[in-house]
Write a protein that holds these residues in place. Structure first.
Motif, PDB file in Angstrom:
ATOM      1  N   ILE A  33      58.611   3.547 -54.772  1.00 37.06           N
ATOM      2  CA  ILE A  33      58.114   2.619 -55.787  1.00 37.06           C
ATOM      3  C   ILE A  33      58.666   3.070 -57.127  1.00 37.06           C
ATOM      4  O   ILE A  33      58.471   4.223 -57.531  1.00 37.06           O
ATOM      5  N   ASP A  82      50.049  -7.777 -54.665  1.00 36.16           N
ATOM      6  CA  ASP A  82      51.367  -7.789 -55.299  1.00 36.16           C
ATOM      7  C   ASP A  82      51.402  -8.869 -56.361  1.00 36.16           C
ATOM      8  O   ASP A  82      50.399  -9.523 -56.649  1.00 36.16           O
ATOM      9  N   TYR A 114      51.994   7.391 -51.348  1.00 38.26           N
ATOM     10  CA  TYR A 114      51.106   6.256 -51.597  1.00 38.26           C
ATOM     11  C   TYR A 114      50.134   6.501 -52.741  1.00 38.26           C
ATOM     12  O   TYR A 114      49.302   5.651 -53.036  1.00 38.26           O
ATOM     13  N   LEU A 136      58.687  -2.166 -54.829  1.00 36.62           N
ATOM     14  CA  LEU A 136      58.613  -1.390 -53.596  1.00 36.62           C
ATOM     15  C   LEU A 136      59.910  -1.562 -52.812  1.00 36.62           C
ATOM     16  O   LEU A 136      60.395  -2.695 -52.646  1.00 36.62           O
ATOM     17  N   ILE A 152      57.792   4.451 -48.240  1.00 38.97           N
ATOM     18  CA  ILE A 152      58.414   3.554 -49.203  1.00 38.97           C
ATOM     19  C   ILE A 152      58.651   4.287 -50.523  1.00 38.97           C
ATOM     20  O   ILE A 152      58.099   5.360 -50.758  1.00 38.97           O
ATOM     21  N   GLN A 179      55.108   7.373 -58.950  1.00 35.80           N
ATOM     22  CA  GLN A 179      54.801   7.572 -57.542  1.00 35.80           C
ATOM     23  C   GLN A 179      54.556   9.050 -57.266  1.00 35.80           C
ATOM     24  O   GLN A 179      55.147   9.935 -57.864  1.00 35.80           O
ATOM     25  N   VAL A 215      53.417  -2.698 -46.343  1.00 38.79           N
ATOM     26  CA  VAL A 215      54.407  -1.621 -46.238  1.00 38.79           C
ATOM     27  C   VAL A 215      54.838  -1.488 -44.775  1.00 38.79           C
ATOM     28  O   VAL A 215      54.007  -1.390 -43.881  1.00 38.79           O
TER      29      VAL A 215
END
Length: 243
Positions: free
Chosen positions: A139, A122, A78, A145, A137, A191, A130
């Motif tokens: 990215i 977004d 994250y 995502l 997730i 990420q 999420v």
């Protein structure tokens, strides 16, 4: 006080603002996504009734150094960094704010939030959601995502500004702007990494010392000019003695 003292005082006021800017840069040398600032000076000319024009120092504005800070790998899914031109958009009680500080985390409702609890938006201006039951997730570089099985669940909103100098600090390393943002181009979302501060602490401390010395020299000049005028008035005020 004569013009020389006024000119020196204008310079001293500018140096004082520059000292504050440098001190703030040094204090944020380790702040994620921080952008240093510089004071822009200009010459201000005044035409008195008699004599030549007088040149003063004027601190026009604060300018951001928008160079990219170093990327620091964290391994946290994250944590996000933007390489290139762009800002994340977050929703605050005062309206949308912009940041390059990407140390996000999911809240109890599964929305991606900042460390202050503000929702990350977004590209549809909705909070980034999420799914917490499907693992971390992923990215990609464009901000899309996806879940672990590759299902697309949204895209980060990444914006830019035609002139980044229109941005103003809004606290917590967030920015606010009166100008409308545009869709960012030429960027890459990374990420598991964070952008470090672009402040070089060593060079900033060197500048801090130089500006402080210049401030002291100007202060001494003002004091010397004050003493000169005082002594002149004292001498002129003495009664003339007859021979």
């Amino acid at each position: 006080m004569e013009n020389a003292s006024f000119i020196a005082l204008s310079r001293q006021m500018g140096l004082q603002r520059e000292l504050s800017a440098i001190a703030n840069n040094v204090a944020n040398g380790n702040t994620t996504g921080f952008k240093g600032q510089r004071v822009l000076f200009s010459e201000y000319l005044e035409q008195p009734r008699i004599g030549e024009k007088i040149s003063y120092v004027q601190d026009r504005a604060m300018a951001f150094d928008m160079t990219e800070g170093p990327l620091q790998s964290t391994g946290n899914a994250y944590d996000l960094a933007i390489s290139g031109n762009g800002y994340f958009v977050v929703d605050t009680p005062a309206g949308p704010r912009y940041t390059r500080t990407g140390n996000f985390k999911p809240d109890q409702e599964g929305n991606l939030v900042t460390s202050q609890g503000y929702s990350v938006l977004d590209d549809a201006n909705n909070p980034v959601s999420v799914p917490m039951d499907q693992g971390p997730i992923t990215i990609d570089a464009l901000g899309f995502l996806r879940t672990q099985d590759g299902a697309e669940i949204g895209r980060m909103q990444i914006v830019a500004f035609e002139n980044p100098q229109v941005l103003d600090r809004a606290g917590n390393n967030l920015y606010v702007s009166v100008a409308e943002p545009v869709e960012a181009e030429n960027f890459k979302v990374v990420q598991g990494a964070l952008e470090g501060s672009n402040v070089n602490s060593v060079s900033e401390i060197t500048r801090l010392i130089e500006v402080h010395r210049s401030y002291e020299r100007t202060s001494n000049m003002i004091q010397q000019e004050h003493d000169r005028i005082r002594d002149g008035i004292r001498r002129l005020g003495k009664p003339l003695t007859s021979s």
